[in-house]
Design an enzyme around this catalytic site. Sequence first.
Site, PDB file in Angstrom:
ATOM      1  N   HIS A   1      12.750 -17.857 -51.834  1.00 19.94           N
ATOM      2  CA  HIS A   1      13.054 -18.430 -50.331  1.00 19.94           C
ATOM      3  C   HIS A   1      14.616 -17.784 -49.972  1.00 19.94           C
ATOM      4  O   HIS A   1      15.260 -18.634 -49.890  1.00 19.94           O
ATOM      5  CB  HIS A   1      12.803 -19.540 -50.307  1.00 19.94           C
ATOM      6  CG  HIS A   1      12.874 -20.264 -48.944  1.00 19.94           C
ATOM      7  ND1 HIS A   1      11.817 -21.260 -48.569  1.00 19.94           N
ATOM      8  CD2 HIS A   1      13.403 -19.764 -47.733  1.00 19.94           C
ATOM      9  CE1 HIS A   1      11.884 -21.445 -47.129  1.00 19.94           C
ATOM     10  NE2 HIS A   1      12.912 -20.737 -46.708  1.00 19.94           N
TER      11      HIS A   1
ATOM     12  N   HIS B   1      16.967 -16.344 -47.275  1.00 16.34           N
ATOM     13  CA  HIS B   1      17.581 -15.568 -45.698  1.00 16.34           C
ATOM     14  C   HIS B   1      18.583 -14.501 -46.396  1.00 16.34           C
ATOM     15  O   HIS B   1      19.838 -14.935 -46.614  1.00 16.34           O
ATOM     16  CB  HIS B   1      18.038 -16.902 -44.905  1.00 16.34           C
ATOM     17  CG  HIS B   1      16.938 -17.550 -44.680  1.00 16.34           C
ATOM     18  ND1 HIS B   1      16.487 -17.869 -43.307  1.00 16.34           N
ATOM     19  CD2 HIS B   1      16.243 -18.823 -45.149  1.00 16.34           C
ATOM     20  CE1 HIS B   1      15.724 -18.883 -43.061  1.00 16.34           C
ATOM     21  NE2 HIS B   1      15.502 -19.330 -44.339  1.00 16.34           N
TER      22      HIS B   1
ATOM     23  N   LYS C   1       5.729 -13.626 -43.970  1.00 16.83           N
ATOM     24  CA  LYS C   1       6.231 -15.181 -43.682  1.00 16.83           C
ATOM     25  C   LYS C   1       6.051 -15.477 -42.302  1.00 16.83           C
ATOM     26  O   LYS C   1       6.113 -14.876 -41.291  1.00 16.83           O
ATOM     27  CB  LYS C   1       7.746 -15.140 -43.991  1.00 16.83           C
ATOM     28  CG  LYS C   1       8.355 -16.396 -43.418  1.00 16.83           C
ATOM     29  CD  LYS C   1       8.032 -17.517 -44.256  1.00 16.83           C
ATOM     30  CE  LYS C   1       8.431 -18.912 -43.971  1.00 16.83           C
ATOM     31  NZ  LYS C   1      10.188 -19.044 -43.854  1.00 16.83           N
TER      32      LYS C   1
ATOM     33  N   HIS D   1       6.621 -18.145 -39.676  1.00 20.94           N
ATOM     34  CA  HIS D   1       7.558 -19.215 -39.709  1.00 20.94           C
ATOM     35  C   HIS D   1       7.498 -19.829 -38.255  1.00 20.94           C
ATOM     36  O   HIS D   1       7.356 -19.169 -37.225  1.00 20.94           O
ATOM     37  CB  HIS D   1       9.088 -18.627 -39.536  1.00 20.94           C
ATOM     38  CG  HIS D   1      10.346 -19.717 -39.706  1.00 20.94           C
ATOM     39  ND1 HIS D   1      10.557 -20.435 -38.585  1.00 20.94           N
ATOM     40  CD2 HIS D   1      10.947 -20.039 -40.804  1.00 20.94           C
ATOM     41  CE1 HIS D   1      11.563 -21.174 -39.039  1.00 20.94           C
ATOM     42  NE2 HIS D   1      11.814 -20.930 -40.334  1.00 20.94           N
TER      43      HIS D   1
ATOM     44  N   HIS E   1       5.901 -21.534 -43.291  1.00 17.91           N
ATOM     45  CA  HIS E   1       6.709 -22.916 -42.528  1.00 17.91           C
ATOM     46  C   HIS E   1       6.214 -23.147 -41.478  1.00 17.91           C
ATOM     47  O   HIS E   1       6.068 -22.519 -40.331  1.00 17.91           O
ATOM     48  CB  HIS E   1       8.109 -22.233 -42.248  1.00 17.91           C
ATOM     49  CG  HIS E   1       9.080 -23.274 -41.543  1.00 17.91           C
ATOM     50  ND1 HIS E   1      10.305 -23.318 -41.700  1.00 17.91           N
ATOM     51  CD2 HIS E   1       8.791 -24.306 -40.459  1.00 17.91           C
ATOM     52  CE1 HIS E   1      10.990 -24.179 -40.769  1.00 17.91           C
ATOM     53  NE2 HIS E   1       9.958 -24.777 -40.288  1.00 17.91           N
TER      54      HIS E   1
ATOM     55  N   HIS F   1       8.903 -25.211 -48.675  1.00 25.02           N
ATOM     56  CA  HIS F   1       9.524 -26.723 -48.666  1.00 25.02           C
ATOM     57  C   HIS F   1       8.576 -27.647 -48.105  1.00 25.02           C
ATOM     58  O   HIS F   1       8.485 -28.261 -47.055  1.00 25.02           O
ATOM     59  CB  HIS F   1      10.620 -26.703 -47.571  1.00 25.02           C
ATOM     60  CG  HIS F   1      10.712 -25.812 -46.238  1.00 25.02           C
ATOM     61  ND1 HIS F   1       9.793 -25.726 -45.488  1.00 25.02           N
ATOM     62  CD2 HIS F   1      11.527 -24.955 -45.933  1.00 25.02           C
ATOM     63  CE1 HIS F   1       9.824 -24.850 -44.547  1.00 25.02           C
ATOM     64  NE2 HIS F   1      10.984 -24.256 -45.021  1.00 25.02           N
TER      65      HIS F   1
ATOM     66  N   HIS G   1      18.723 -24.004 -37.127  1.00 25.88           N
ATOM     67  CA  HIS G   1      17.571 -23.930 -36.066  1.00 25.88           C
ATOM     68  C   HIS G   1      18.240 -23.680 -34.688  1.00 25.88           C
ATOM     69  O   HIS G   1      17.370 -23.808 -33.805  1.00 25.88           O
ATOM     70  CB  HIS G   1      16.573 -24.912 -36.434  1.00 25.88           C
ATOM     71  CG  HIS G   1      15.843 -24.609 -37.491  1.00 25.88           C
ATOM     72  ND1 HIS G   1      14.776 -23.464 -37.909  1.00 25.88           N
ATOM     73  CD2 HIS G   1      15.853 -25.262 -38.899  1.00 25.88           C
ATOM     74  CE1 HIS G   1      14.430 -23.546 -39.175  1.00 25.88           C
ATOM     75  NE2 HIS G   1      15.044 -24.577 -39.719  1.00 25.88           N
TER      76      HIS G   1
ATOM     77  N   ASP H   1      16.297 -21.567 -50.021  1.00 24.82           N
ATOM     78  CA  ASP H   1      16.360 -21.477 -48.465  1.00 24.82           C
ATOM     79  C   ASP H   1      17.905 -21.033 -48.064  1.00 24.82           C
ATOM     80  O   ASP H   1      18.501 -21.641 -47.218  1.00 24.82           O
ATOM     81  CB  ASP H   1      15.995 -22.705 -47.755  1.00 24.82           C
ATOM     82  CG  ASP H   1      15.599 -22.718 -46.398  1.00 24.82           C
ATOM     83  OD1 ASP H   1      15.571 -21.454 -45.853  1.00 24.82           O
ATOM     84  OD2 ASP H   1      14.905 -23.551 -46.037  1.00 24.82           O
TER      85      ASP H   1
END
EC number: 3.5.1.5
Length: 570
Positions: free
Chosen positions: A136, A138, A219, A221, A248, A274, A322, A362
């Site tokens: 995971h 980024h 992915k 999201h 996610h 998560h 976010h 993450d």
Amino acid sequence: MSTRISRSVYADMFGPTTGDRVRLADTDLIIEVEKDLTTYGEEVKFGGGKVIRDGMGQSQVTNKDGAADTVITNALIVDHWGIVKADVAITAGVITAIGKAGNPDVQPNVDIIIGPGTDVIAGEGKILTAGGFDSHIHFICPQQIEHALMSGVTTMLGGGTGPSHGTFATTCTPGPWHIGRMIQSFDAFPVNLGISGKGNAALPGPLKEMIEGGACALKLHEDWGTTPAAIDNCLSVADDYDIQVMIHTDTLNESGFVEDTVKAFKGRTIHAFHTEGAGGGHAPDIIKVASLENVLPSSTNPTRPFTKNTIDEHLDMLMVCHHLDPSIAEDLAFAESRIRKETIAAEDILHDLGALSMMSSDSQAMGRLGEVIIRTWQTADKMKKQRGALPQDSARNDNFRVKRYIAKYTINPAIAHGVSKLIGSVETGKMADLVLWSPAFFGVKPDCIIKGGSIVAAPMGDPNASIPTPQPVHYQPMFGAYGKALTVSSVVFTSQAAAAGNLARDLGIAKTLVPVSNVRGGISKKSMIHNDATPKLEVDPETYEVRADGELLTCAPAEVLPLAQRYFMF
């Protein structure tokens, strides 16, 4: 002539043997050696006046005729399959034998031949594990990779394009052009890498071009819109190409609730990120998907383990990651809905039960990529302190618990992402991605990181000193992390469609493209080694209390953790 020596003297000289016990760093976790594959009285050891000398422990056999390139001597292997003392042979970057090393001309029971062309890494008194796999990531900055490597992680899978706002929030690399640029950059890094493309689309076309362009996973999201239509389409395309999908889910429950998301899965295999929910997902009950046979659940490490500081740090972290505005009430409510002490406490216990199968970071997006391994063992230690021994363990050791937890960041993510034939464990035939630890520093600071058979990183003293150990000691890249040695000792994971085409030639890359496989119908929660439990999970919508098979899952936050400040004074 044979000589009897005490266990303590033997352990000091050759490392622990069958029946000896070892504490892992400053935790309460104790492992016991289950088996010793070396031969008493015939152990090999390197150094002045030691065994591995010409005509003694070293034979005349050439590498061409079977001598190993490297032997790790007398190491204590800790892996999902066992806790075993052995010599380990590496040839051409691959683990070729686990057993007894030496000179077959003068020694019995030799499985691994030491010759003039064999180098030695001393494993006496050390623990040997597989390199970690963080699934995971980024990809916000390239400096992440060195930090992960120095912690013992040798494989990283995720998405992004650098410090774009899409990457700050989501683990997706959108489109074949960006995927190509990222894969081209991977020639610079001494770890295995894989790209997850953006899976949020209601039609197959955009997803197909990303898979054929080099993505090894997709992915979904919520920040790009994880709707039932996008979920169904993404899984359908993934089935066609045999790649994994990570999800996610929709925190705000705008496009449906957790039941609608599960319905969109249609029983198909998916990796749920998560799964507790603080990192994102249907509030407050996304954790229920950990009860499903087709869901491969993982945690990200900010909630690992539940401590007195966990809740306080999450709100600001979430607002930044976010792209939320604290002055907007709706943004603040969105953030607060994701942070629940009840589900975080339950997450601790679900890991200990083997219902949550994997651990990840993450990275820089509500996660610390250098702490995947640390936080795994902090969670294991907290559960030992709060819940006692597991039923599978005895009063003497925590072997099963240790196997359960090490599987969470080694073999299970490798299975989930279709690369377990190549990496994920200390087994013959696999790439020699290995980490050597002193027991006192286990899980925190490795002694040596081996990638594809070459040492790529290690703590190193002053390069101008007369010996390698004087302070200041820093983690540094080694020869295996430079030049062409780097590109032959690590790989890029991609889809079968991309690997079968001309992608490597078109991108002009030096690393080998390795296709992922068997990640759809061929695997399920049952494939998660030591972590395949599927209890019936219920979440109270008012109190957020979590129950597994009717039993309330709750625990106190930790006040103090092992593997923490005492290891980072300098």
